[in-house]
Design a protein around this motif. Structure first.
Motif, mmCIF file in Angstrom:
data_model
loop_
_atom_site.group_PDB
_atom_site.id
_atom_site.type_symbol
_atom_site.label_atom_id
_atom_site.label_comp_id
_atom_site.label_asym_id
_atom_site.label_seq_id
_atom_site.Cartn_x
_atom_site.Cartn_y
_atom_site.Cartn_z
ATOM 1 N N GLU A 1 0.827 -1.204 0.000
ATOM 2 C CA GLU A 1 0.000 0.000 0.000
ATOM 3 C C GLU A 1 0.861 1.254 0.000
ATOM 4 O OE1 GLU A 1 -3.135 0.297 -0.359
ATOM 5 O OE2 GLU A 1 -3.699 -1.819 -0.278
ATOM 6 N N ALA A 2 1.957 1.231 0.760
ATOM 7 C CA ALA A 2 2.857 2.387 0.789
ATOM 8 C C ALA A 2 3.489 2.620 -0.578
ATOM 9 C CB ALA A 2 3.936 2.179 1.845
ATOM 10 N N ALA A 3 3.893 1.535 -1.239
ATOM 11 C CA ALA A 3 4.473 1.668 -2.579
ATOM 12 C C ALA A 3 3.447 2.185 -3.572
ATOM 13 C CB ALA A 3 5.031 0.323 -3.041
ATOM 14 N N ARG A 4 2.198 1.736 -3.434
ATOM 15 C CA ARG A 4 1.141 2.195 -4.337
ATOM 16 C C ARG A 4 0.855 3.687 -4.121
ATOM 17 N NH1 ARG A 4 -2.478 -1.490 -3.073
ATOM 18 N NH2 ARG A 4 -1.771 -2.948 -4.669
ATOM 19 N N LEU A 5 0.806 4.112 -2.861
ATOM 20 C CA LEU A 5 0.561 5.523 -2.554
ATOM 21 C C LEU A 5 1.724 6.413 -2.969
ATOM 22 C CD1 LEU A 5 -1.098 5.162 0.973
ATOM 23 C CD2 LEU A 5 -2.216 5.779 -1.185
ATOM 24 N N SER A 6 2.916 5.813 -3.093
ATOM 25 C CA SER A 6 4.086 6.586 -3.515
ATOM 26 C C SER A 6 4.127 6.800 -5.025
ATOM 27 C CB SER A 6 5.366 5.879 -3.062
ATOM 28 O OG SER A 6 5.408 5.785 -1.644
ATOM 29 N N GLY A 7 3.172 6.240 -5.742
ATOM 30 C CA GLY A 7 3.097 6.462 -7.184
ATOM 31 C C GLY A 7 3.699 5.354 -8.023
ATOM 32 N N ASN A 8 4.069 4.245 -7.416
ATOM 33 C CA ASN A 8 4.626 3.131 -8.191
ATOM 34 C C ASN A 8 3.524 2.458 -9.007
ATOM 35 O OD1 ASN A 8 7.594 2.590 -7.184
ATOM 36 N ND2 ASN A 8 6.404 3.078 -5.356
ATOM 37 N N ILE B 1 5.409 -2.591 -8.588
ATOM 38 C CA ILE B 1 5.149 -3.143 -7.259
ATOM 39 C C ILE B 1 5.336 -4.655 -7.257
ATOM 40 C CG2 ILE B 1 3.354 -3.522 -5.524
ATOM 41 C CD1 ILE B 1 2.236 -0.779 -6.252
ATOM 42 N N HIS C 1 8.560 -5.364 -5.139
ATOM 43 C CA HIS C 1 8.085 -5.464 -3.763
ATOM 44 C C HIS C 1 7.458 -6.822 -3.452
ATOM 45 C CE1 HIS C 1 8.759 -1.166 -2.970
ATOM 46 N NE2 HIS C 1 8.307 -0.956 -4.201
#
Length: 284
Positions: free
Chosen positions: A177-184, A189, A193
């Motif tokens: 979720e953090a990677a998705r919110l960071s724009g990846n 991902i 990840h």
């Protein structure tokens, strides 16, 4: 470089704390050395026949004896390591690229991707795996490449299901979720990840599959669907020696069979140790 050094230190710790793991890695190193340098170190030409010394028992000149054509069994066992090890490595890499990546995609994206991968896995598992491997090799031809392909196909469901289950658990994890919110992007991902967190589980499976790949290749060769003679391969050597056990020439089949058993035993033991080394959650 720091991460590599930490991994090496952890590997030394694992092997020091677990003698069985250390023993398995030592056997693995011996197999690699035999595969890489064995053909240059053997005392006799593994393909040269000498009927004068045919069917001689183990001696100081021929450590594992000679076969029905007078070929040195020890030299053939060592040379065969390269072919069997190549089949194991190639089939594991291929099935990881097919089943592992397909399973990760199915578990992460779901939907039609999951349904397609699931149907393919179910179709393969509907057949007895060794019979399916026999059919594939019989249809494509008994070459090393086709043995690798057949072994990878029959192991596809195992990799796909393991990878799917692990990816399905992690697709809603906090770091995803953090990677998705960071724009990846979703593919980034998955690649950077999800897959690295699934790899430790697949690494254990890869080790076990290497042992199965060697057994599968030897089984196909034993029934005449594997590599063709006079190629040095453990399954062929066991098949050729089986006919002479009744007459007392036990060494022709015993030593290739023992090499086959040791290799499979090594890869099975290697799985647990590899999991402890690769999995970052087991580091302290």
């Amino acid at each position: 470089m720091t991460a590599l050094a930490a991994t090496v230190r952890h590997a030394r710790y694992v092997m020091g704390e677990n003698p069985v793991t250390g023993f398995a890695f030592a056997l693995f190193v011996l197999i690699v050395i035999a595969a890489a340098f064995g053909p240059y170190l053997v005392p006799h030409d593994p393909f040269a026949s000498d009927t004068i010394v045919a069917l001689k028992p183990p001696s100081l000149r021929h450590w594992f004896g000679t076969d029905q054509l007078g070929r040195d069994v020890f030299s053939r066992v060592i040379v065969a390591t390269r072919l069997d090890f190549f089949i194991a490595i190639a089939s594991v890499v291929l099935v990881f690229l097919m089943g592992g990546l397909a399973g990760v995609a199915a578990g992460y994206f779901g939907g039609w991707t999951d349904r397609i991968v699931g149907r393919i896995a179910d179709t393969i598992m509907a057949f007895p795996l060794f019979v399916l491997a026999m059919g594939i090799v019989a249809a494509l031809g008994n070459t090393v490449q086709n043995i690798v392909i057949a072994t990878a196909i029959v192991n596809f469901p195992l990799y796909a299901r393991v990878a799917r289950a692990e990816a399905n658990v992690r697709r809603e994890a906090g770091f995803v979720e953090a990677a998705r919110l960071s724009g990846n992007s979703e593919f980034r991902i998955v690649g950077f990840h999800v897959l690295p967190n699934v790899f430790p589980i697949l690494a254990v499976q890869m080790s076990l599959t290497m042992g199965y790949a060697i057994l599968n290749a030897a089984g196909l060769s034993f029934i005449g669907l594997g590599v063709r003679p006079p190629t040095a391969e453990w399954g062929i050597m066991v098949a050729e020696g089986a006919a002479f056990i009744v007459s007392g020439e036990w060494w022709i089949a015993l030593f290739p069979g023992a090499a086959l058993m040791i290799a499979v035993f090594c890869f099975n033991l290697l799985g647990d140790g590899l999991r402890d080394i690769v999995d970052p959650r087991r580091r302290t």
